[in-house]
Design a protein around this motif. Sequence first.
Motif, PDB file in Angstrom:
ATOM      1  N   ALA A 152       0.832  -1.197  -0.040  1.00 32.73           N
ATOM      2  CA  ALA A 152      -0.087  -0.047  -0.027  1.00 32.73           C
ATOM      3  C   ALA A 152       0.882   1.215   0.065  1.00 32.73           C
ATOM      4  O   ALA A 152       0.772   2.045   0.932  1.00 32.73           O
ATOM      5  CB  ALA A 152      -1.040   0.014   1.046  1.00 32.73           C
ATOM      6  N   PRO A 153       1.505   1.525  -1.020  1.00 27.34           N
ATOM      7  CA  PRO A 153       2.515   2.469  -1.156  1.00 27.34           C
ATOM      8  C   PRO A 153       1.730   3.999  -0.977  1.00 27.34           C
ATOM      9  O   PRO A 153       2.249   4.749  -0.535  1.00 27.34           O
ATOM     10  CB  PRO A 153       3.227   2.658  -2.519  1.00 27.34           C
ATOM     11  N   GLU A 154       0.405   3.804  -1.210  1.00 26.03           N
ATOM     12  CA  GLU A 154      -0.418   5.168  -1.104  1.00 26.03           C
ATOM     13  C   GLU A 154      -0.906   5.277   0.362  1.00 26.03           C
ATOM     14  O   GLU A 154      -1.956   6.047   0.216  1.00 26.03           O
ATOM     15  CB  GLU A 154      -1.454   5.112  -2.391  1.00 26.03           C
ATOM     16  N   ALA A 155      -0.567   4.640   0.996  1.00 27.92           N
ATOM     17  CA  ALA A 155      -1.320   4.542   2.315  1.00 27.92           C
ATOM     18  C   ALA A 155      -1.188   6.047   3.201  1.00 27.92           C
ATOM     19  O   ALA A 155      -0.394   6.908   3.114  1.00 27.92           O
ATOM     20  CB  ALA A 155      -0.653   3.600   3.582  1.00 27.92           C
ATOM     21  N   ASN A 156      -2.369   6.287   3.616  1.00 31.93           N
ATOM     22  CA  ASN A 156      -2.519   7.806   4.389  1.00 31.93           C
ATOM     23  C   ASN A 156      -1.418   7.788   5.547  1.00 31.93           C
ATOM     24  O   ASN A 156      -1.098   9.082   5.800  1.00 31.93           O
ATOM     25  CB  ASN A 156      -3.820   7.913   4.814  1.00 31.93           C
TER      26      ASN A 156
END
Length: 212
Positions: free
Chosen positions: A124-128
């Motif tokens: 999940a490289p786009e994790a918040n």
Amino acid sequence: MPTSNPVIAVDGPAASGKGTIARALARHFGLPHLDTGTLYRAVALNLLRWGGDPESEFAALRACEGLAALTDDEELRSEAVGGVASRISAYPAVRAALLDRQREFAGQPGGAVLDGRDIGSVIAPEANAKLFVTAIAEVRAQRRLTELTARGLSAHLEDVLIDIHARDERDSRRAAAPLVQAADALLLDTSELDREAAVAEAIRLVEQRLAR
Ligand code: C5P
């Protein structure tokens, strides 16, 4: 404006406290949680039960089938299973076979917390919000020993420490998705923190990140 339905990635080495922290974050934010180490442990247990060779990537790939029946097995937490999990997790074919279910979990509309080694970097490289939880090896070995003793198992601190070093080495040096702190991950060193303090600091860091 705070992020709603966030994806929170928690990575770190063995016995760093990341599992405890990830569970506490999931409770605090009301999110589902996936301990991705359990998937690798389930593959290892499957392989061991079936008598497959951990040195064979092909055998390990075959052991990626039928994991659902194993995810609550008592033996998953054993040191033997953890040791084999750390070996088979280096195989690209095994990592690829487990990728989709982790990405699906991370992609669910309500948000999620995942913990592992490569959540912030690969899953999940786009994790918040991303945390990299660590502690010095001696502290991690002591924690693992306390955990083993509480489960009625006997072990020596020196042996546990050797094992922790071996796992760190394998997890960090493998070519496929090695253990790394993602560039945008916040570092949380729990060496001098007890469980409550570590959880409180994790919540503070994530809340701060989500409020940006
Ligand atoms: O976290 P845990 O000790 O349960 O993980 C077991 C093994 O699975 C680790 O030693 C690591 O090699 C592997 N693993 C991984 N990637 C993940 C989670 C675990 O390679 N995301």
